[in-house]
Design a protein around this motif. Structure first.
Motif, PDB file in Angstrom:
ATOM      1  N   ARG A   1       6.027  10.857   4.682  1.00  0.00           N
ATOM      2  CA  ARG A   1       4.941  10.169   3.974  1.00  0.00           C
ATOM      3  C   ARG A   1       4.456   8.964   4.772  1.00  0.00           C
ATOM      4  O   ARG A   1       3.249   8.730   4.899  1.00  0.00           O
ATOM      5  CB  ARG A   1       5.461   9.747   2.599  1.00  0.00           C
ATOM      6  CG  ARG A   1       4.521   8.965   1.760  1.00  0.00           C
ATOM      7  CD  ARG A   1       3.508   9.882   1.104  1.00  0.00           C
ATOM      8  NE  ARG A   1       2.536   9.115   0.378  1.00  0.00           N
ATOM      9  CZ  ARG A   1       2.210   9.335  -0.864  1.00  0.00           C
ATOM     10  NH1 ARG A   1       2.757  10.328  -1.519  1.00  0.00           N
ATOM     11  NH2 ARG A   1       1.323   8.592  -1.451  1.00  0.00           N
ATOM     12  N   ILE A   2       5.368   8.193   5.315  1.00  0.00           N
ATOM     13  CA  ILE A   2       4.998   7.027   6.113  1.00  0.00           C
ATOM     14  C   ILE A   2       4.305   7.455   7.399  1.00  0.00           C
ATOM     15  O   ILE A   2       3.299   6.882   7.812  1.00  0.00           O
ATOM     16  CB  ILE A   2       6.235   6.160   6.410  1.00  0.00           C
ATOM     17  CG1 ILE A   2       6.737   5.516   5.127  1.00  0.00           C
ATOM     18  CG2 ILE A   2       5.927   5.096   7.452  1.00  0.00           C
ATOM     19  CD1 ILE A   2       8.094   4.861   5.251  1.00  0.00           C
TER      20      ILE A   2
ATOM     21  N   ALA B   1       2.569  10.093   7.941  1.00  0.00           N
ATOM     22  CA  ALA B   1       1.252  10.675   7.699  1.00  0.00           C
ATOM     23  C   ALA B   1       0.174   9.611   7.565  1.00  0.00           C
ATOM     24  O   ALA B   1      -0.987   9.845   7.906  1.00  0.00           O
ATOM     25  CB  ALA B   1       1.288  11.535   6.443  1.00  0.00           C
ATOM     26  N   SER B   2       0.559   8.430   7.080  1.00  0.00           N
ATOM     27  CA  SER B   2      -0.444   7.389   6.871  1.00  0.00           C
ATOM     28  C   SER B   2      -0.378   6.277   7.916  1.00  0.00           C
ATOM     29  O   SER B   2      -1.098   5.296   7.815  1.00  0.00           O
ATOM     30  CB  SER B   2      -0.279   6.789   5.471  1.00  0.00           C
ATOM     31  OG  SER B   2       0.971   6.166   5.356  1.00  0.00           O
ATOM     32  N   ALA B   3       0.493   6.427   8.896  1.00  0.00           N
ATOM     33  CA  ALA B   3       0.642   5.385   9.914  1.00  0.00           C
ATOM     34  C   ALA B   3      -0.516   5.428  10.904  1.00  0.00           C
ATOM     35  O   ALA B   3      -1.055   6.481  11.226  1.00  0.00           O
ATOM     36  CB  ALA B   3       1.959   5.555  10.663  1.00  0.00           C
ATOM     37  N   ARG B   4      -0.877   4.281  11.372  1.00  0.00           N
ATOM     38  CA  ARG B   4      -1.936   4.167  12.365  1.00  0.00           C
ATOM     39  C   ARG B   4      -1.345   4.393  13.747  1.00  0.00           C
ATOM     40  O   ARG B   4      -0.213   4.011  14.027  1.00  0.00           O
ATOM     41  CB  ARG B   4      -2.543   2.779  12.284  1.00  0.00           C
ATOM     42  CG  ARG B   4      -3.709   2.575  13.194  1.00  0.00           C
ATOM     43  CD  ARG B   4      -4.326   1.231  12.982  1.00  0.00           C
ATOM     44  NE  ARG B   4      -5.319   1.016  14.020  1.00  0.00           N
ATOM     45  CZ  ARG B   4      -5.840  -0.130  14.320  1.00  0.00           C
ATOM     46  NH1 ARG B   4      -5.488  -1.196  13.640  1.00  0.00           N
ATOM     47  NH2 ARG B   4      -6.719  -0.253  15.275  1.00  0.00           N
TER      48      ARG B   4
END
Length: 81
Positions: free
Chosen positions: A48-49, A51-54
């Motif tokens: 989850r982290i 997938a949304s990390a820059r």
């Protein structure tokens, strides 16, 4: 993919605990369920982290903006808004 395998192993350990009558297999099942639960939660959190990390890399526009800001800082000019 790994998180789904961990989930299946955790569920199979819980099923082992429920269905067995042997103390040794119950110990194995409880240990596997506890380990699997922690590992599965961490694997899903990491996915989850991630997938949304820059991304860590700068593109060309960001590099130019950074270089321009550094040049302005060296020359003593206030930054442009």
């Amino acid at each position: 993919m790994t998180r789904w395998i961990l989930l299946l192993l955790t569920l199979s350990s819980i099923l082992l605990v429920i269905l067995t009558s042997s103390p040794s297999w119950m110990t194995v099942g409880i240990a596997g369920a506890l380990f699997g639960l922690v590992a599965t939660v961490l694997a899903f959190a990491q996915a989850r982290i991630g997938a949304s990390a820059r991304g860590e890399e700068l593109n060309d526009f960001e590099i130019q903006q950074l270089q321009q800001a550094m040049r302005q800082r060296k020359s003593g000019d206030p930054p442009a808004s």
